[in-house]
Structures are given as C-alpha cells and as structure tokens.
Design an enzyme around this catalytic site. Structure first.
Site, PDB file in Angstrom:
ATOM      1  N   ARG A 121      -1.331   0.663 -14.469  1.00 26.14           N
ATOM      2  CA  ARG A 121      -0.590   0.258 -15.661  1.00 26.14           C
ATOM      3  C   ARG A 121      -1.467   0.081 -16.892  1.00 26.14           C
ATOM      4  O   ARG A 121      -0.952  -0.213 -17.972  1.00 26.14           O
ATOM      5  CB  ARG A 121       0.145  -1.070 -15.390  1.00 26.14           C
ATOM      6  CG  ARG A 121       1.159  -1.017 -14.266  1.00 26.14           C
ATOM      7  CD  ARG A 121       1.792  -2.373 -14.048  1.00 26.14           C
ATOM      8  NE  ARG A 121       2.673  -2.387 -12.890  1.00 26.14           N
ATOM      9  CZ  ARG A 121       3.269  -3.473 -12.407  1.00 26.14           C
ATOM     10  NH1 ARG A 121       3.077  -4.634 -13.008  1.00 26.14           N
ATOM     11  NH2 ARG A 121       4.036  -3.393 -11.349  1.00 26.14           N
TER      12      ARG A 121
ATOM     13  N   GLU B 141      -4.059  -3.573  -3.930  1.00 24.15           N
ATOM     14  CA  GLU B 141      -3.367  -2.535  -4.694  1.00 24.15           C
ATOM     15  C   GLU B 141      -3.653  -2.737  -6.171  1.00 24.15           C
ATOM     16  O   GLU B 141      -3.336  -3.786  -6.735  1.00 24.15           O
ATOM     17  CB  GLU B 141      -1.854  -2.598  -4.461  1.00 24.15           C
ATOM     18  CG  GLU B 141      -1.059  -1.617  -5.333  1.00 24.15           C
ATOM     19  CD  GLU B 141       0.430  -1.870  -5.293  1.00 24.15           C
ATOM     20  OE1 GLU B 141       1.112  -1.526  -6.282  1.00 24.15           O
ATOM     21  OE2 GLU B 141       0.930  -2.434  -4.288  1.00 24.15           O
TER      22      GLU B 141
ATOM     23  N   LYS C 279       8.162  -0.022   0.599  1.00 22.07           N
ATOM     24  CA  LYS C 279       8.037  -1.181  -0.291  1.00 22.07           C
ATOM     25  C   LYS C 279       9.421  -1.530  -0.832  1.00 22.07           C
ATOM     26  O   LYS C 279      10.161  -0.637  -1.269  1.00 22.07           O
ATOM     27  CB  LYS C 279       7.085  -0.834  -1.444  1.00 22.07           C
ATOM     28  CG  LYS C 279       7.047  -1.862  -2.566  1.00 22.07           C
ATOM     29  CD  LYS C 279       6.004  -1.474  -3.601  1.00 22.07           C
ATOM     30  CE  LYS C 279       5.978  -2.453  -4.758  1.00 22.07           C
ATOM     31  NZ  LYS C 279       4.817  -2.247  -5.644  1.00 22.07           N
TER      32      LYS C 279
END
Length: 209
Positions: A45, A41, A129
């Site tokens: 950001r 993943e 998640k």
C-alpha cells in the site's frame, strides 16, 4: 517451500503491516520474529513496501515473508521478484492466483461473502482470507461459513484485536488470524529494555494455546 496451510499454522497470528520506513520495518520484523511469530504480511500500500520486503528478507531470512494487498498479475510478479514467500489478496483476484500457480507460490485469496468463497473453492483454493472479518459478522459468521465449506481453512483479518483473536482461534476452521495491532506504540507495561512490538508479538505467539 511451505504450502499455504503450513504457513497459516506457523503462528496463531500473521502480522499485517503497512510500511512507511524501511529501517523501521526491519527493526519491527526482527522484533516480531524474536517474539515468536514466524510469518508477516507486508501490505503493498505504500511506495516503500517492496523495498522493505527486500530488506526484511535479507535481515531476517528465517521469517516467512508475505506480500498483501496484491490485486494484479503485475503486482504479483513484483512481489515475487522482491522475495515474497507467499501472496495475499483482500478479495478475488484470479489473475494473481494464476501467477502464484505458475510460480508454485503459496497464495491466500480473499473473500467476504459465501458466494465469493464458493468461487474460490471452484478455482481450487482451500485456504482463504476473510476480510474484513469484523464486518462480515466475526466468529459466529465464520462458524456458519465453515459448516458450508468444511474443508476450507480461513484466515480472518480486519478489525481483530488481541482481545478478540482468541474467539476466532478456538474455531477449528481457523488456524490463524491476521492482526494489525502488533506494530503497537508503547504502553508502559513492557519489560525493561523490550520493545512494545516484541512484547505484543510474545503475547500473540501464545494465543490459542
């Protein structure tokens, strides 16, 4: 295309990585794949995150490539265009879920509280998640969540280490954890000629077995 649960079962750890250099990202992704981890993943950001996704998709095509920290429909479309094979949100982002449904793209929405998990279940999501896992109470809390939602499978992320990961993975509701420790500095204990990231990936690939 694999569904979300199939992706979660590919490896006991999904590396969660924040990218600052595209070249470093490709080398790191290759080391993780060669070390036995089949998913990654890339968090959305940094300015180079999606460029790194494109580069990794080309250089390591067998790695199942996800994009995380996706909050908006626009970000979801950007991730899809960059080559994401699944998308992850740290919390509830219903518009991202809608994009993923329309695109038939596996999606791992995030939650922290029981009420948030219930909301996602009502939306039809069965793989969720939990973030940040260490803050919500770790394995003992997730065991309680699983008693309320027996059909849900969780990917806890946040504050998990190589040492604590097995405590999560022994729970039947947890097929995998998210780990940010994989892109690790050298410790001096790696085999000669092996990168610390590949060594960490090899250890992670054996967790839960």
């Amino acid at each position: 295309m694999a569904d979300t649960l199939a992706i979660m079962k590919m490896s006991p750890v999904i590396p969660v990585v924040t990218i600052h250099s595209v070249d470093d990202a490709v080398a790191m992704a290759r080391d993780m794949y060669d070390g036995g981890l089949k998913t990654i993943e890339i968090t959305q950001r940094t300015q180079v995150a999606l460029e790194a996704v494109r580069a990794i998709a080309q250089a390591v095509p067998d790695l199942c490539l996800g994009v995380g920290t996706v909050w908006t429909a626009a970000q979801a479309h950007e991730a899809l265009d960059a080559g994401a094979q699944f998308i992850v949100s740290p919390g509830i982002a219903d518009e991202v879920g809608a994009v993923c449904r329309d695109a038939d793209l596996p999606y791992l929405p995030g939650a922290q509280t029981v009420s948030e998990v219930a909301h996602l279940v009502r939306q039809g999501w069965q793989q969720i998640k939990l973030f940040p896992a260490s803050v919500i109470g770790g394995p003992s809390a997730i065991k309680a969540y699983a008693a309320v939602f027996p059909d849900v499978r969780f990917c806890p992320t946040g504050g998990i280490t190589e040492q604590s990961a097995p405590d999560y993975l022994k729970l039947p509701s947890i097929p995998c954890v998210g780990g940010s420790w994989l892109a690790t500095p050298a410790t001096g204990d790696e085999p000669a000629g092996q990168s610390p990231t590949r060594a960490a990936a090899e250890r992670a690939a054996r967790l839960g077995r």
